[in-house]
Design an enzyme around this catalytic site. Sequence first.
Site, PDB file in Angstrom:
ATOM      1  N   TYR A   1      -1.549  -1.096  10.803  1.00 32.72           N
ATOM      2  CA  TYR A   1      -1.847  -1.614   9.458  1.00 32.72           C
ATOM      3  C   TYR A   1      -0.682  -1.339   8.507  1.00 32.72           C
ATOM      4  CZ  TYR A   1      -3.624  -1.753   4.710  1.00 32.72           C
ATOM      5  OH  TYR A   1      -3.749  -2.007   3.368  1.00 32.72           O
TER       6      TYR A   1
ATOM      7  N   LYS B   1       2.284  -3.863   6.464  1.00 34.04           N
ATOM      8  CA  LYS B   1       2.637  -3.863   5.030  1.00 34.04           C
ATOM      9  C   LYS B   1       4.151  -3.722   4.860  1.00 34.04           C
ATOM     10  CE  LYS B   1      -1.502  -4.397   3.434  1.00 34.04           C
ATOM     11  NZ  LYS B   1      -1.861  -5.702   2.868  1.00 34.04           N
TER      12      LYS B   1
ATOM     13  N   SER C   1       0.839  -1.204   0.000  1.00 35.58           N
ATOM     14  CA  SER C   1       0.000   0.000   0.000  1.00 35.58           C
ATOM     15  C   SER C   1       0.868   1.245   0.000  1.00 35.58           C
ATOM     16  CB  SER C   1      -0.857  -0.011   1.269  1.00 35.58           C
ATOM     17  OG  SER C   1      -1.486   1.232   1.458  1.00 35.58           O
TER      18      SER C   1
HETATM   19  P1  NAD Z   1     -11.112  -6.839   1.095  1.00 33.87           P
HETATM   20  O1  NAD Z   1     -11.359  -6.773   2.571  1.00 33.87           O
HETATM   21  O2  NAD Z   1     -12.256  -6.601   0.169  1.00 33.87           O
HETATM   22  O3  NAD Z   1     -10.449  -8.232   0.703  1.00 33.87           O
HETATM   23  C1  NAD Z   1      -9.666  -8.985   1.603  1.00 33.87           C
HETATM   24  C2  NAD Z   1     -10.157 -10.424   1.500  1.00 33.87           C
HETATM   25  O4  NAD Z   1      -9.368 -11.230   2.384  1.00 33.87           O
HETATM   26  C3  NAD Z   1     -11.615 -10.591   1.942  1.00 33.87           C
HETATM   27  O5  NAD Z   1     -12.287 -11.376   0.987  1.00 33.87           O
HETATM   28  C4  NAD Z   1     -11.523 -11.301   3.299  1.00 33.87           C
HETATM   29  O6  NAD Z   1     -12.641 -12.122   3.539  1.00 33.87           O
HETATM   30  C5  NAD Z   1     -10.241 -12.083   3.112  1.00 33.87           C
HETATM   31  N1  NAD Z   1      -9.546 -12.405   4.361  1.00 33.87           N
HETATM   32  C6  NAD Z   1      -9.289 -11.599   5.420  1.00 33.87           C
HETATM   33  N2  NAD Z   1      -8.608 -12.278   6.360  1.00 33.87           N
HETATM   34  C7  NAD Z   1      -8.428 -13.539   5.877  1.00 33.87           C
HETATM   35  C8  NAD Z   1      -7.792 -14.708   6.377  1.00 33.87           C
HETATM   36  N3  NAD Z   1      -7.195 -14.719   7.587  1.00 33.87           N
HETATM   37  N4  NAD Z   1      -7.802 -15.816   5.614  1.00 33.87           N
HETATM   38  C9  NAD Z   1      -8.411 -15.825   4.401  1.00 33.87           C
HETATM   39  N5  NAD Z   1      -9.030 -14.758   3.878  1.00 33.87           N
HETATM   40  C10 NAD Z   1      -9.027 -13.625   4.611  1.00 33.87           C
HETATM   41  O7  NAD Z   1      -9.912  -5.824   0.784  1.00 33.87           O
HETATM   42  P2  NAD Z   1      -9.340  -5.291  -0.587  1.00 33.87           P
HETATM   43  O8  NAD Z   1      -9.666  -3.848  -0.679  1.00 33.87           O
HETATM   44  O9  NAD Z   1      -9.689  -6.199  -1.693  1.00 33.87           O
HETATM   45  O10 NAD Z   1      -7.790  -5.387  -0.254  1.00 33.87           O
HETATM   46  C11 NAD Z   1      -7.010  -6.499  -0.652  1.00 33.87           C
HETATM   47  C12 NAD Z   1      -5.594  -6.297  -0.160  1.00 33.87           C
HETATM   48  O11 NAD Z   1      -5.110  -5.054  -0.678  1.00 33.87           O
HETATM   49  C13 NAD Z   1      -5.461  -6.183   1.360  1.00 33.87           C
HETATM   50  O12 NAD Z   1      -4.273  -6.833   1.751  1.00 33.87           O
HETATM   51  C14 NAD Z   1      -5.353  -4.698   1.607  1.00 33.87           C
HETATM   52  O13 NAD Z   1      -4.643  -4.400   2.775  1.00 33.87           O
HETATM   53  C15 NAD Z   1      -4.604  -4.247   0.362  1.00 33.87           C
HETATM   54  N6  NAD Z   1      -4.839  -2.826   0.027  1.00 33.87           N
HETATM   55  C16 NAD Z   1      -6.115  -2.358  -0.106  1.00 33.87           C
HETATM   56  C17 NAD Z   1      -6.332  -1.021  -0.395  1.00 33.87           C
HETATM   57  C18 NAD Z   1      -7.733  -0.463  -0.488  1.00 33.87           C
HETATM   58  O14 NAD Z   1      -7.906   0.749  -0.284  1.00 33.87           O
HETATM   59  N7  NAD Z   1      -8.745  -1.246  -0.808  1.00 33.87           N
HETATM   60  C19 NAD Z   1      -5.239  -0.165  -0.582  1.00 33.87           C
HETATM   61  C20 NAD Z   1      -3.944  -0.683  -0.468  1.00 33.87           C
HETATM   62  C21 NAD Z   1      -3.755  -2.029  -0.158  1.00 33.87           C
HETATM   63  C1  WQD Z   2      -9.260   9.883   0.742  1.00 37.13           C
HETATM   64  C2  WQD Z   2      -9.365  11.391   0.958  1.00 37.13           C
HETATM   65  C3  WQD Z   2      -9.599  12.028   3.264  1.00 37.13           C
HETATM   66  C4  WQD Z   2     -13.514  10.195   3.888  1.00 37.13           C
HETATM   67  C5  WQD Z   2      -6.886   4.822   3.073  1.00 37.13           C
HETATM   68  C6  WQD Z   2      -5.812   4.132   3.844  1.00 37.13           C
HETATM   69  C7  WQD Z   2      -4.756   3.607   2.925  1.00 37.13           C
HETATM   70  C8  WQD Z   2      -5.365   2.751   1.815  1.00 37.13           C
HETATM   71  C9  WQD Z   2      -6.532   3.407   1.160  1.00 37.13           C
HETATM   72  C10 WQD Z   2      -5.193   0.454   2.397  1.00 37.13           C
HETATM   73  C11 WQD Z   2      -8.562  11.908   2.146  1.00 37.13           C
HETATM   74  C12 WQD Z   2     -10.840  12.385   2.486  1.00 37.13           C
HETATM   75  C13 WQD Z   2     -12.327  10.630   3.337  1.00 37.13           C
HETATM   76  C14 WQD Z   2     -14.499  11.172   4.239  1.00 37.13           C
HETATM   77  C15 WQD Z   2     -13.041  12.899   3.436  1.00 37.13           C
HETATM   78  N1  WQD Z   2      -5.852   1.511   2.301  1.00 37.13           N
HETATM   79  N2  WQD Z   2     -12.097  11.945   3.115  1.00 37.13           N
HETATM   80  N3  WQD Z   2     -14.228  12.478   3.976  1.00 37.13           N
HETATM   81  O1  WQD Z   2      -7.071   7.841   3.753  1.00 37.13           O
HETATM   82  O2  WQD Z   2      -6.143   8.166   1.401  1.00 37.13           O
HETATM   83  O3  WQD Z   2      -6.306   5.908   2.356  1.00 37.13           O
HETATM   84  O4  WQD Z   2      -7.445   3.899   2.140  1.00 37.13           O
HETATM   85  O5  WQD Z   2      -4.004   0.306   2.249  1.00 37.13           O
HETATM   86  O6  WQD Z   2      -3.874   2.875   3.714  1.00 37.13           O
HETATM   87  O7  WQD Z   2      -5.232   5.067   4.757  1.00 37.13           O
HETATM   88  O8  WQD Z   2      -8.361   7.039   1.709  1.00 37.13           O
HETATM   89  O9  WQD Z   2     -10.681   7.197   0.916  1.00 37.13           O
HETATM   90  O10 WQD Z   2     -10.230   7.301   3.414  1.00 37.13           O
HETATM   91  O11 WQD Z   2      -9.573   9.233   1.987  1.00 37.13           O
HETATM   92  O12 WQD Z   2     -12.855  14.102   3.237  1.00 37.13           O
HETATM   93  O13 WQD Z   2     -15.580  10.848   4.744  1.00 37.13           O
HETATM   94  O14 WQD Z   2     -10.737  11.686   1.267  1.00 37.13           O
HETATM   95  O15 WQD Z   2      -9.297  13.033   4.199  1.00 37.13           O
HETATM   96  O16 WQD Z   2      -8.080  13.186   1.782  1.00 37.13           O
HETATM   97  P1  WQD Z   2      -6.930   7.354   2.386  1.00 37.13           P
HETATM   98  P2  WQD Z   2      -9.798   7.627   2.026  1.00 37.13           P
END
Ligand code: NAD
Ligand code: WQD
Length: 340
Positions: free
Chosen positions: A153, A157, A125
């Site tokens: 979190y 990562k 991330s």
């Molecule tokens: P998500 O929660 O939709 O998907 C995660 C999946 O993993 C889910 O289906 C959940 O049921 C499964 N899971 C959780 N714990 C588990 C376990 N112990 N064993 C088996 N399955 C398990 O999330 P996502 O948005 O698809 O994110 C996927 C990956 O990408 C995550 O590692 C997340 O940290 C990373 N990521 C997400 C974002 C984002 O904003 N969505 C941003 C950066 C990184």
């Molecule tokens: C985006 C922008 C907020 C909600 C998070 C995690 C990051 C990654 C993605 C997993 C920011 C603003 C938000 C609201 C707002 N996840 N905002 N009102 O914080 O960039 O990233 O999700 O890895 O680790 O930190 O994403 O969508 O929450 O916010 O004004 O109700 O929207 O301040 O500028 P963020 P977000």
Amino acid sequence: MRVLLTGGAGYIGAHTAVALIEAGHDVLIVDDFSASSPEAVRRIETITGAKVPVLAADARDKTALLGFVREHAPVDAVIHFAGLKAVGESMAQPVRYYDVNIGTALTVLEVMAETGIHTIVFSSSATVYGDPAPEALPLTEASTTGIDLANPYGKTKRMIEEILRDAAAADPRLQAVSLRYFNPVGAHPSGLIGEDPVGIPNNLMPILSRVAIGSMPGVSIYGDDYDTPDGTGLRDYIHVTDLAAGHVASLERARDGYAIFNLGTGKPVSVLELIEAFRLASGRPITATVAPRRAGDVASSYADPGKARRELDWSAELSIDQACADYWRWQERNPAGYRG
Ligand code: NAD
Ligand code: WQD
């Protein structure tokens, strides 16, 4: 290639499953459905016409995972999505976050070693960049990261990235890739798969979507006094189907050793701009009120996506307008997500 997706029923995993199958690969999924639904897998099958074997288990269950991999041998690669991802929750429940996120990664690496799988792609991330200095933008893979990140979190990562680096250094056959996602948004254009947050969403696009459909009253703009052009936070919102294509490219072009790639668009978008784009895409009013800054937020975060373009021949193509339109189609057709 036959590819095991841990967490493959989740938001990014499901879109990647579709992209892999459409690129001619076979997909297997292990998911405990703690944050997703088996219905997502049925929808993947509907879109692609492929049969997707599923193991409903915790990815820390080594015996179950070994049995599943052996049953479907040979498996060529793993994409490790499974894990917990709520930043705020990780501050309240750090031990659970270390247990699940680190535990799943270690079990996956052990199973790979025991079954002769040498390729892993990991969901990292942009959160690993912490609070970037203005002169550090756009962020490259060489930009400063820290283990002194604001939340557990993000630390998980960074830790898993280092575990992969060490594992690759120890085993010359290993191909390990960390993909640093920026802000994933949008949904599959079919409207069949999309983001289905558990409980009240924390991220901006799911909140905007709920406000537009009327299940939340309005959105708070967390700060309009940042040092940005309109005072609101800047992020790099990447369409989830572009992100999915980045995984296919990473697998197909993986090389021996360890590599890190940013997956972003390189285009900063403000909170006000995203609200306006969603308003236009949905045709619905969105009540927005300025509120104090949210603890832990950074002013600006956006990628230099040049390394992925040069080395993976991948770049994001879709606009935030497209992402809003696709997210809204998913929302309208599935007002209660996969349970609807
Ligand atoms: P998500 O929660 O939709 O998907 C995660 C999946 O993993 C889910 O289906 C959940 O049921 C499964 N899971 C959780 N714990 C588990 C376990 N112990 N064993 C088996 N399955 C398990 O999330 P996502 O948005 O698809 O994110 C996927 C990956 O990408 C995550 O590692 C997340 O940290 C990373 N990521 C997400 C974002 C984002 O904003 N969505 C941003 C950066 C990184
Ligand atoms: C985006 C922008 C907020 C909600 C998070 C995690 C990051 C990654 C993605 C997993 C920011 C603003 C938000 C609201 C707002 N996840 N905002 N009102 O914080 O960039 O990233 O999700 O890895 O680790 O930190 O994403 O969508 O929450 O916010 O004004 O109700 O929207 O301040 O500028 P963020 P977000």
